[in-house]
Design a protein around this motif. Structure first.
Motif, PDB file in Angstrom:
ATOM      1  N   GLU A 151     -45.490  60.410 -38.009  1.00 18.39           N
ATOM      2  CA  GLU A 151     -45.976  61.688 -37.874  1.00 18.39           C
ATOM      3  C   GLU A 151     -46.876  61.463 -38.487  1.00 18.39           C
ATOM      4  O   GLU A 151     -48.036  62.516 -37.696  1.00 18.39           O
ATOM      5  CB  GLU A 151     -45.043  63.015 -39.139  1.00 18.39           C
ATOM      6  CG  GLU A 151     -45.738  64.301 -38.982  1.00 18.39           C
ATOM      7  CD  GLU A 151     -45.130  65.147 -37.309  1.00 18.39           C
ATOM      8  OE1 GLU A 151     -44.661  64.832 -36.729  1.00 18.39           O
ATOM      9  OE2 GLU A 151     -46.357  66.187 -37.209  1.00 18.39           O
ATOM     10  N   ASP A 152     -47.780  61.290 -39.403  1.00 18.60           N
ATOM     11  CA  ASP A 152     -49.654  60.840 -40.081  1.00 18.60           C
ATOM     12  C   ASP A 152     -49.638  60.300 -38.764  1.00 18.60           C
ATOM     13  O   ASP A 152     -51.175  60.807 -38.196  1.00 18.60           O
ATOM     14  CB  ASP A 152     -49.048  59.803 -41.282  1.00 18.60           C
ATOM     15  CG  ASP A 152     -51.180  59.785 -41.042  1.00 18.60           C
ATOM     16  OD1 ASP A 152     -52.033  60.342 -41.355  1.00 18.60           O
ATOM     17  OD2 ASP A 152     -50.833  58.334 -40.813  1.00 18.60           O
ATOM     18  N   ARG A 153     -49.267  59.320 -37.402  1.00 16.34           N
ATOM     19  CA  ARG A 153     -50.196  59.034 -36.755  1.00 16.34           C
ATOM     20  C   ARG A 153     -49.789  59.776 -35.311  1.00 16.34           C
ATOM     21  O   ARG A 153     -51.206  59.702 -34.856  1.00 16.34           O
ATOM     22  CB  ARG A 153     -49.415  57.373 -36.240  1.00 16.34           C
ATOM     23  CG  ARG A 153     -49.013  56.384 -37.285  1.00 16.34           C
ATOM     24  CD  ARG A 153     -50.906  56.230 -37.598  1.00 16.34           C
ATOM     25  NE  ARG A 153     -50.368  55.058 -38.411  1.00 16.34           N
ATOM     26  CZ  ARG A 153     -50.029  54.833 -39.689  1.00 16.34           C
ATOM     27  NH1 ARG A 153     -49.611  55.798 -40.481  1.00 16.34           N
ATOM     28  NH2 ARG A 153     -50.200  53.621 -41.004  1.00 16.34           N
ATOM     29  N   GLN A 154     -48.927  60.684 -35.710  1.00 14.48           N
ATOM     30  CA  GLN A 154     -48.918  61.508 -34.472  1.00 14.48           C
ATOM     31  C   GLN A 154     -49.857  62.467 -34.900  1.00 14.48           C
ATOM     32  O   GLN A 154     -50.563  62.398 -33.580  1.00 14.48           O
ATOM     33  CB  GLN A 154     -47.888  62.676 -34.840  1.00 14.48           C
ATOM     34  CG  GLN A 154     -47.780  63.754 -33.454  1.00 14.48           C
ATOM     35  CD  GLN A 154     -46.179  63.123 -32.176  1.00 14.48           C
ATOM     36  OE1 GLN A 154     -46.642  62.473 -31.701  1.00 14.48           O
ATOM     37  NE2 GLN A 154     -45.990  64.343 -31.948  1.00 14.48           N
ATOM     38  N   GLN A 155     -50.207  62.924 -35.987  1.00 17.84           N
ATOM     39  CA  GLN A 155     -51.642  63.876 -35.333  1.00 17.84           C
ATOM     40  C   GLN A 155     -52.711  62.865 -35.875  1.00 17.84           C
ATOM     41  O   GLN A 155     -53.770  63.912 -35.209  1.00 17.84           O
ATOM     42  CB  GLN A 155     -51.118  64.812 -37.523  1.00 17.84           C
ATOM     43  CG  GLN A 155     -49.618  65.353 -37.393  1.00 17.84           C
ATOM     44  CD  GLN A 155     -49.473  66.148 -38.429  1.00 17.84           C
ATOM     45  OE1 GLN A 155     -50.728  66.023 -40.173  1.00 17.84           O
ATOM     46  NE2 GLN A 155     -48.820  66.669 -39.210  1.00 17.84           N
ATOM     47  N   LYS A 156     -52.624  62.006 -35.821  1.00 18.86           N
ATOM     48  CA  LYS A 156     -54.485  61.432 -35.947  1.00 18.86           C
ATOM     49  C   LYS A 156     -53.936  61.390 -33.971  1.00 18.86           C
ATOM     50  O   LYS A 156     -55.599  60.751 -33.852  1.00 18.86           O
ATOM     51  CB  LYS A 156     -54.737  59.287 -36.488  1.00 18.86           C
ATOM     52  CG  LYS A 156     -54.311  59.855 -38.075  1.00 18.86           C
ATOM     53  CD  LYS A 156     -53.704  58.802 -38.105  1.00 18.86           C
ATOM     54  CE  LYS A 156     -54.764  59.185 -39.745  1.00 18.86           C
ATOM     55  NZ  LYS A 156     -53.924  57.987 -40.446  1.00 18.86           N
ATOM     56  N   GLY A 157     -53.220  61.223 -33.621  1.00 23.99           N
ATOM     57  CA  GLY A 157     -53.724  60.994 -31.904  1.00 23.99           C
ATOM     58  C   GLY A 157     -53.488  59.809 -31.414  1.00 23.99           C
ATOM     59  O   GLY A 157     -53.790  59.326 -30.490  1.00 23.99           O
ATOM     60  N   LEU A 158     -53.145  58.247 -32.378  1.00 30.21           N
ATOM     61  CA  LEU A 158     -52.788  57.524 -31.260  1.00 30.21           C
ATOM     62  C   LEU A 158     -52.120  57.291 -30.320  1.00 30.21           C
ATOM     63  O   LEU A 158     -51.276  56.241 -29.607  1.00 30.21           O
ATOM     64  CB  LEU A 158     -52.313  56.487 -32.748  1.00 30.21           C
ATOM     65  CG  LEU A 158     -52.925  56.464 -33.843  1.00 30.21           C
ATOM     66  CD1 LEU A 158     -52.458  55.131 -34.966  1.00 30.21           C
ATOM     67  CD2 LEU A 158     -54.277  56.071 -32.852  1.00 30.21           C
TER      68      LEU A 158
END
Lengths: 399, 436
Positions: free
Chosen positions: B79-86
């Protein structure tokens, strides 16, 4: 087991049925259990004497545990998955299952499970599971049936064997006498040292019918005792109109999440809370019925920063996640700093259906702890909720 | 003759583009990759699982993770990578549904996964190919695409080290995101990433994947493997995994027991499913189960038979599916209508999760269509029995003959003639009164 969990289990039964329901169920000779999907771990909240006798456990050893503890190494995994799927879809299932007694000996039973609905809101309040021991017969070797040809979906495929719980007329045909004769005694008399655990075990039509009859009997007891309480339970879902209704599969998934959070319905006016976790109730001091249906703003109060509230509102409008520190108030009026994360949750159609709000009380000691940091806890919960909602709404979206 | 198919590869990493698209920046090669240029001093959370048996992380209440430990870590980092837009798209915004029918095939409309790029040629007639460092591999991904290291613990309990160094000497196994996810939490498990192993199963790597399924402790988290020739596109050893909280059609297929190994691993054959395959369950230990399955995989790859593997039910059931679709495709034996859907039948599709690229295919998806496609993937009955015999020979087993095994009559099969109903008054009529 924790005290609070035991309390929930007591409550699960007592608020839905009037006094005397346990005694009435205790009168029944059959082996059955009642489970509550809304409590963490989907535990057994009632086990009949027949069940305890067949499985060799005492009541205390069974209440609060999940039905899977009676499965063992030879239990067919596909059947277990089929039961899990039936719970998820809130439907009945009848399936042969290899279970294990406390002393470790396996035996075959016909498991018939069905949801018990609340007449008030159509919610699944319990699952009833009936266990009819299967009296083994030697299988004929079924010569000549081709590998692909004679395939029958019995066993794992539930379609054929699923019965909706039956009508009341059926229950009123008393067959109690018959049941008493065959149930527990015959099991106790079985030689269980030589159980063929490998092969399939197909229940006879008689056993299948018997399971249905037992289910009907129990359902009518439950219906009677809930009637007196004014909260009728039923074997059929009566009102389908409740749009904000969360299915028990979602409740089971959410029950796994040990963290304070609420789910609000983005489609309903003023985004009411449709789910609040136990940890949320513990943190804020409210009871579940005091928060369901309300907008989250009741947590704010006199000294809550208006700017922060506005920031939340804007993020929700833009369907974006946001993280803030906000001053909130408990039911008793005491304030606390809430490290709050809000995120949109999409259903299987791809549209935003809910928002999840995760509350972590901001204390210096919480910060210093090892383990997952608060930001990671926020995101873990968001993710677990996304997975649960997406899976649950996939089936729903097709209709 | 060399068999090749043309297809557009799916991007699993943002660094899987043409070399010149990535400009150099900062230290090393500028991508913060896993090679010597960027690795020194790098850190990545380390999840160490309890080696012997399954145990839960126990701690005081405030330290307790929101869900099971590995799931909290994996989902939280994802979810963290999702929020970072990766990711290339938000997979939860992709419409998905269960197709009505007996098996409940799952269809997803994913218009973003497909690259508007010209197709590349893939050789499909060699299941084992040497590692080629000049092609894309997971040492080239940026470290931000890695979620954590995954290894066996020396301690008696699960350990999490949030800031563990990446020790090049130990060649850690890592979990990375797939930037073109087909479901939420789609990750890649790359055993001993720095050893640059080609896509081939070995005992240790398979056991690691099985451990991950057990540790995740969620039946809706499954791992999959595609061999070369069975729609793996990257020749660098990796497993895939994601969360999908519904039962897969393959998990519903009836099975028939055909043998049990000395270590009590039960081997069954799937029945009434469009793709023929074997199912492995049980075993005295997790390692027994892993060894039998990996030995079968090794036999297949050494005999140049492409296959897919699904690890299901938290590691309790493993499906092994030899396939021949790519070969048929290369020989021009697949119908144009099927090819037009551009569905590549890898492990997820075979399991019943269809990712569709065209809206018309999504809207017109039926169980019959899914079945037709998967039937093309399957070996023929004759070939399947040959392959099974080959596998059994390799692991030193024989297929139990039904007539010699009265105890082992086919599981889940109703071969019994209907039992005469014993008459009990008032019982026999009830079945028909029950509304179905």
């Amino acid at each position: 087991m924790e005290k609070s969990q035991l309390g929930l289990i007591e409550q699960s039964f007592n608020v839905k049925y009037s006094d005397g329901v346990r005694e009435a169920l205790d009168e029944l000779p059959d082996s059955f259990t009642i489970t509550d999907p809304s409590i963490y771990g989907h535990p057994i909240v009632y086990a009949s004497w027949g069940f305890l006798e067949v499985f060799g456990y005492s009541k205390n050893e069974v209440i609060g545990r999940n039905g899977r503890v009676f499965q063992g190494p030879k239990t067919n995994r596909r059947s277990v998955m089929a039961i899990r799927e039936a719970i998820r879809e809130e439907r009945g299932i009848q399936i042969s299952l290899l279970n294990y007694r406390k002393d470790g000996t396996p035996f075959w039973m016909l498991f018939h499970m069905c949801p018990v609905y609340s007449e008030k809101d159509g919610r699944v309040v319990h699952f009833l599971g009936v266990q009819v021991p299967i009296l083994r017969r030697r299988k004929s070797l079924g010569g000549g049936i081709g590998r692909k040809g004679g395939v029958c979906h019995d066993g794992g495929n539930c379609r054929e064997a699923v019965y909706r719980c039956c009508r009341r007329e059926v229950c009123s045909n008393s067959i109690m006498g018959v049941d008493r004769a065959v149930s527990v005694d015959s099991v106790a008399g079985l030689d269980h040292t030589d159980v063929d655990v490998e092969g399939p075990c197909e229940a006879s039509d008689q056993e299948k019918t018997k399971a249905i009859v037992i289910v009907n009997n129990i359902m009518s007891v439950l219906a009677n005792y809930s009637e007196l309480r004014g909260r009728l339970v039923n074997d059929k879902r009566c009102c389908q109109s409740v749009t904000s209704l969360l299915s028990s599969s979602l409740t089971i998934s959410f029950g796994r999440i040990k963290q304070s959070f609420v789910l609000t319905d983005a489609q309903l006016p003023d985004m009411p809370i449709v789910y609040a976790s136990d940890a949320f109730l513990k943190l804020t001091g409210f009871l579940r019925h005091e928060v369901l249906g309300r907008n989250c703003r009741f947590l704010s109060g006199e000294d809550t920063d208006r700017g922060t509230q506005l920031q939340i509102k804007q993020c929700i409008q833009k369907e974006q996640p946001c993280t803030v520190h906000i001053l909130n108030y408990r039911k008793d009026g005491t304030p606390f700093w809430n490290f709050l994360h809000i995120s949109p949750i999409r259903s299987a159609s791809g549209k935003v259906a809910y928002f999840v709000g995760i509350q972590i009380e901001d204390t210096s000691e919480a910060r210093g702890k090892q383990g997952l940091n608060p930001e990671m806890r926020h995101r873990s919960v968001v993710a677990a909720v996304k997975v649960a909602v997406r899976g649950w709404s996939m089936g729903a979206s097709t209709s | 003759m060399m068999l090749k198919i043309k297809r557009v590869p799916t991007l699993v990493s943002n660094f899987q583009k043409d070399e010149d698209e990535i400009g150099a920046r900062g230290v090393g090669c500028g991508r913060n990759c896993l090679r010597n240029c960027c690795l020194p001093g790098s850190k990545l959370p380390l999840y160490a699982f309890k080696n012997l048996s399954y145990g839960k992380f126990v701690a005081d209440e405030t330290m307790e993770p929101p869900v099971d430990f590995l799931e909290s870590l994996l989902l939280g980092e994802w979810e963290d990578r999702q929020q970072k837009g990766l990711f290339r798209y938000d997979v939860t915004a992709c419409e998905t549904k269960v197709i009505p029918g007996e098996y409940g095939f799952i269809a997803q409309l994913n218009e973003g996964r497909h690259l508007k790029k010209r197709p590349t040629e893939f050789r499909v007639d060699k299941v084992l190919q040497p590692f080629d460092g000049s092609k894309f591999n997971f040492t080239k991904v940026g470290q931000e695409e890695l979620l954590f290291q995954f290894e066996a613990s020396d301690e008696d309990e699960v350990q999490l080290y949030p800031d563990a160094p990446i020790d090049a000497e130990k060649s850690p196994s890592v979990v990375a995101i797939n930037v073109s996810p087909i479901e939420y939490g789609h990750v890649l498990l790359i055993p001993k990433v720095l050893e640059c192993l080609p896509q081939r199963i070995d005992r240790d790597s398979f056991l690691l994947a099985l451990h991950m399924a057990v540790e995740a402790a969620n039946p809706y988290f499954r791992l999959g493997y595609n061999s070369l020739g069975a729609f793996a596109t990257i020749n660098h050893l990796h497993f895939q995994a994601y969360y999908l909280a519904v039962q897969f059609p393959i998990e519903k297929a009836p099975t028939q027991k055909i043998s049990v190994t000395g270590a009590r691993v039960k081997i069954s054959e799937m029945l009434n499913y469009p793709v023929r395959g074997l199912v492995f369950e049980g075993g005295n230990t997790l390692e027994d189960l892993a060894n039998v399955v990996s030995d079968c995989c090794i036999c297949l790859q050494e005999n140049n038979i492409p296959y897919n593997v699904l690890i299901s039910d938290s590691g309790k059931r493993i499906f092994l599916l030899p396939q021949c679709y790519a070969e048929k495709q290369a020989l021009g034996e697949v119908s144009p209508e099927l090819l037009d859907t551009q569905v590549n039948p890898a492990v997820w599709e075979i399991s019943g999760h269809m990712v569709l690229k065209r809206k018309e295919d999504y809207e017109g998806a039926t169980e019959a269509n899914a079945w037709r496609l998967l039937a093309e993937v399957s070996l023929s009955e004759v070939r399947f029995q040959e392959v099974t015999a080959l596998i059994f020979e390799a692991i030193g087993l024989s297929v139990e003959e039904n007539e010699h095994a009265p105890e082992g009559s086919p599981e889940d099969l109703d071969v019994t003639p209907p039992q005469p109903m014993e008459e009990i008054d008032g019982l026999s009529t009830h079945t028909t009164m029950v509304p179905v």
